[in-house]
Design an enzyme around this catalytic site. Structure first.
Site, PDB file in Angstrom:
ATOM      1  N   GLU A  94      32.089   8.666  15.229  1.00 48.26           N
ATOM      2  CA  GLU A  94      31.873   8.986  13.617  1.00 48.26           C
ATOM      3  C   GLU A  94      32.368   7.177  13.541  1.00 48.26           C
ATOM      4  OE1 GLU A  94      34.302  10.829  10.647  1.00 48.26           O
ATOM      5  OE2 GLU A  94      33.401  12.066  11.554  1.00 48.26           O
ATOM      6  N   GLU A 129      35.703  17.393  -0.343  1.00 49.23           N
ATOM      7  CA  GLU A 129      34.792  16.650   0.453  1.00 49.23           C
ATOM      8  C   GLU A 129      33.949  17.884   0.580  1.00 49.23           C
ATOM      9  OE1 GLU A 129      35.515  16.485   5.077  1.00 49.23           O
ATOM     10  OE2 GLU A 129      36.590  16.870   4.291  1.00 49.23           O
ATOM     11  N   GLU A 172      28.140  11.424  11.160  1.00 44.47           N
ATOM     12  CA  GLU A 172      27.967  11.417  12.550  1.00 44.47           C
ATOM     13  C   GLU A 172      27.251  11.311  13.320  1.00 44.47           C
ATOM     14  OE1 GLU A 172      31.773  14.320  11.824  1.00 44.47           O
ATOM     15  OE2 GLU A 172      29.632  15.637  12.599  1.00 44.47           O
ATOM     16  N   ARG A 199      31.354  19.808   2.498  1.00 37.99           N
ATOM     17  CA  ARG A 199      31.542  19.598   3.905  1.00 37.99           C
ATOM     18  C   ARG A 199      29.490  20.209   4.410  1.00 37.99           C
ATOM     19  NH1 ARG A 199      35.617  18.539   6.947  1.00 37.99           N
ATOM     20  NH2 ARG A 199      34.722  19.928   8.667  1.00 37.99           N
ATOM     21  N   ASP A 202       1.122  -1.682   0.118  1.00 40.07           N
ATOM     22  CA  ASP A 202       0.238   0.204  -0.238  1.00 40.07           C
ATOM     23  C   ASP A 202       0.824   1.200   0.139  1.00 40.07           C
ATOM     24  OD1 ASP A 202      -1.754   1.705   0.649  1.00 40.07           O
ATOM     25  OD2 ASP A 202      -2.876   1.798   2.345  1.00 40.07           O
ATOM     26  N   GLU A 227      33.550  11.587  18.345  1.00 39.88           N
ATOM     27  CA  GLU A 227      33.637  12.616  18.006  1.00 39.88           C
ATOM     28  C   GLU A 227      33.812  13.871  18.929  1.00 39.88           C
ATOM     29  OE1 GLU A 227      34.206  14.579  15.529  1.00 39.88           O
ATOM     30  OE2 GLU A 227      34.475  13.692  13.974  1.00 39.88           O
ATOM     31  N   ARG A 264      39.192  23.424   6.837  1.00 40.70           N
ATOM     32  CA  ARG A 264      37.664  22.455   7.640  1.00 40.70           C
ATOM     33  C   ARG A 264      36.541  23.933   7.683  1.00 40.70           C
ATOM     34  NH1 ARG A 264      40.950  18.907   8.789  1.00 40.70           N
ATOM     35  NH2 ARG A 264      39.929  16.512   8.476  1.00 40.70           N
ATOM     36  N   GLU A 298      31.054  10.558   5.512  1.00 42.15           N
ATOM     37  CA  GLU A 298      31.041   9.732   7.161  1.00 42.15           C
ATOM     38  C   GLU A 298      29.858  11.118   7.638  1.00 42.15           C
ATOM     39  OE1 GLU A 298      35.324  12.991   7.770  1.00 42.15           O
ATOM     40  OE2 GLU A 298      35.655  12.497   5.882  1.00 42.15           O
ATOM     41  N   HIS A 338      29.880  14.456   6.191  1.00 42.06           N
ATOM     42  CA  HIS A 338      30.839  15.656   5.191  1.00 42.06           C
ATOM     43  C   HIS A 338      31.031  14.582   4.035  1.00 42.06           C
ATOM     44  CE1 HIS A 338      32.672  16.834   8.796  1.00 42.06           C
ATOM     45  NE2 HIS A 338      32.069  17.695   8.101  1.00 42.06           N
TER      46      HIS A 338
END
Length: 501
Positions: free
Chosen positions: A250, A389, A158, A391, A77, A242, A370, A156, A299
């Site tokens: 993580e 990467e 977390e 983020r 359904d 973390e 970062r 990654e 990330h």
């Protein structure tokens, strides 16, 4: 923690798990039948993803596992599934993908789980709002462009593991209450009721990165999660505590192709939650469950390949990246406001996307830095390790839709040779105001992200990857089911600010 995507050689290298076993994925229905016999399976569980991104399932018995199950599918359904059909068009089909079959480590009864594709029984075609179908179409579109054969993702994720969580809201009250023996706020608590006196070793705010036990009380739980993930065929590279207090974790998966990695994300969340529950705890992928400490991100490392050649590598380029890599980043940054509707898709996501908590709010590229939305990790100078990467995403995202949207933005950047701007290899949070005002930022709310998606979605609709139906349904669902319901309710802090007015 950065994924080590590509640092051990070609992504086509054989994947051998620690210990005495090698994970071999089934290739067809016959292989599934062999698994049923080898593991004395008693139940087969069929899993699929609703539009917001949660797994749904039902189980069948062994006599129901036959060729028609894999060819014609089995009915359910669709009107009872979030973001799917109306009641007058509710009949839908699930078609199991035999290559996703795994012996389910979360079940005591011997159970084989398979991830399914959703099929429209009238059209006998894949269902447009099936998130897994969107991811598959994105990979097909990549090949059709001739730009690359393969896109690899290495997210990654977390997450927090709490001792318990209580929350509620009605017409006259609203609250949430987090319990965590690791939490810094419990340093003065009498813990006799918790099995003994207070033993100290609490995680100070923003100091949870890499301490050993007894500060890290979740080492054994994470190790169990890792082993169960490997049993389910998900290759793991590393796990650790973390930054935040109160049990932030993580666990990093080895990179995989787009749809396969989205499948792995669903398995990851499922096993994390079930292992935590077996230990009397609760795992959450909510981006910002704690005030005044780091939130949980996702990330996303990504790269494009032609067979065994990484197209993002150039020995003479900035940070060893090719023009294609930088154009891909240009597409991510240009379309980031619209991307956030899929990559940071909850109102809570924007409690994370604020300066000061390693949050990637600045739409710039950098190497190692970062504080930028797009980062080039510099752990290795191997050609296979070159990747971007991104983020901004968080783990509340539907991985199928988020990965597909990022790929489409990057491809649009390549097709248009979009300039990502000069690298910002400094702490962007500390830029002088006259420089900072020139750096674009992510939207400040889900409302803003959805508005951006409304005006900027042509790149998603290329190749019919995201249909108008998917985009419109997503926007309507988020506004009516989430944004509007939050707007109606007073916030506890508003009482502190305004009750005496």
């Amino acid at each position: 923690m950065a994924s080590t995507q590509g640092t051990t050689g070609s992504p086509f290298a054989a994947s051998v798990e620690p210990g005495s076993f090698r994970v071999t994925r089934p290739q067809n229905a016959s292989d599934v039948t062999d698994l049923l016999r080898q593991h004395d399976i008693q139940i087969v569980d069929l899993k699929f993803t609703d539009l917001p991104g949660l797994w749904q399932h039902f189980s069948i018995t062994l006599p129901e596992v036959h060729d028609d199950l894999f060819n014609a599918g089995i009915g359910f359904d669709g009107s009872s599934i979030r973001g799917f059909q109306e009641i007058h068009e509710s009949d839908m089909l699930l078609r199991p993908d035999p290559t996703t079959a795994f012996v389910d480590p979360a079940c005591d009864t011997p159970t084989l789980s398979m991830i399914c594709d959703v099929v429209d029984p009238v059209l006998r075609q894949p269902y447009s709002r099936d998130p897994r179908y969107v991811a598959k179409k994105a990979e097909n579109y990549l090949r059709q462009t001739g730009i690359a054969t393969t896109c690899y993702f290495g997210p990654e994720l977390e997450f927090f593991i709490f001792d318990s969580i209580r929350y509620g809201q009605d017409q006259h009250c609203g609250y949430y209450y987090v319990e965590s023996g690791e939490g810094d706020w419990t340093s003065g608590r009498d813990e006799g009721a918790y099995g003994g006196g207070n033993l100290g070793y609490k995680q100070r705010y923003k100091e949870g990165y890499f301490p050993v036990p007894p500060h890290d009380t979740l080492q054994e739980i994470r190790s169990e999660i890792v082993l169960r993930l490997q049993q389910a065929g998900v290759q793991i590279e590393v796990h650790h505590h973390e930054v935040a207090t109160a049990g932030q974790n993580e666990i990093d998966m080895r990179f995989a192709t787009l749809t396969r990695m989205a499948d792995n994300v669903m398995i990851y969340k499922y096993i994390c939650k079930n292992v935590a529950r077996r230990h009397g705890k609760v795992a959450t992928f909510m981006p910002k469950p704690l005030f005044a400490d780091n939130a949980s991100g996702m990330h996303c490392h990504q790269s494009l390949w032609n067979d065994d050649q990484n197209l993002f590598y150039d020995a003479g380029g900035w940070a060893l990246t090719s023009d294609m890599c930088r154009w891909y980043i240009g597409g991510l940054l240009q379309h980031a406001p619209a991307l956030m509707a899929f990559c940071a898709p909850t109102t809570n996501s924007y409690k994370r996307l604020v300066p000061g908590y390693e949050a990637p709010v600045n739409l710039a590229m950098s190497q190692r830095n970062r504080s930028a939305a797009a980062r080039i990790p510099m752990y290795s100078d191997s050609p296979n390790a070159r990747r971007v990467e991104f983020r901004c995403p968080d783990p509340s995202a539907n991985a199928y839709l988020a990965f597909a949207a990022m790929l489409m933005a990057g491809l649009d950047g390549i097709e248009n040779k979009t300039d990502p701007g000069a690298p910002l290899d400094r702490n962007i949070y500390d830029l002088p105001p006259e420089e900072a005002r020139n750096v674009r930022q992510v939207p400040g709310s889900l409302d803003e992200a959805l508005a951006a998606l409304e005006t900027d979605n042509t790149f998603l609709r290329k190749g019919d990857v995201f249909t108008d139906d998917v985009i419109e349904t997503w926007i309507d669902y988020k506004r009516t089911r989430e944004i509007d319901t939050i707007k109606l309710r007073p916030h506890p802090w508003e009482f502190y600010l305004y009750f005496d007015t």
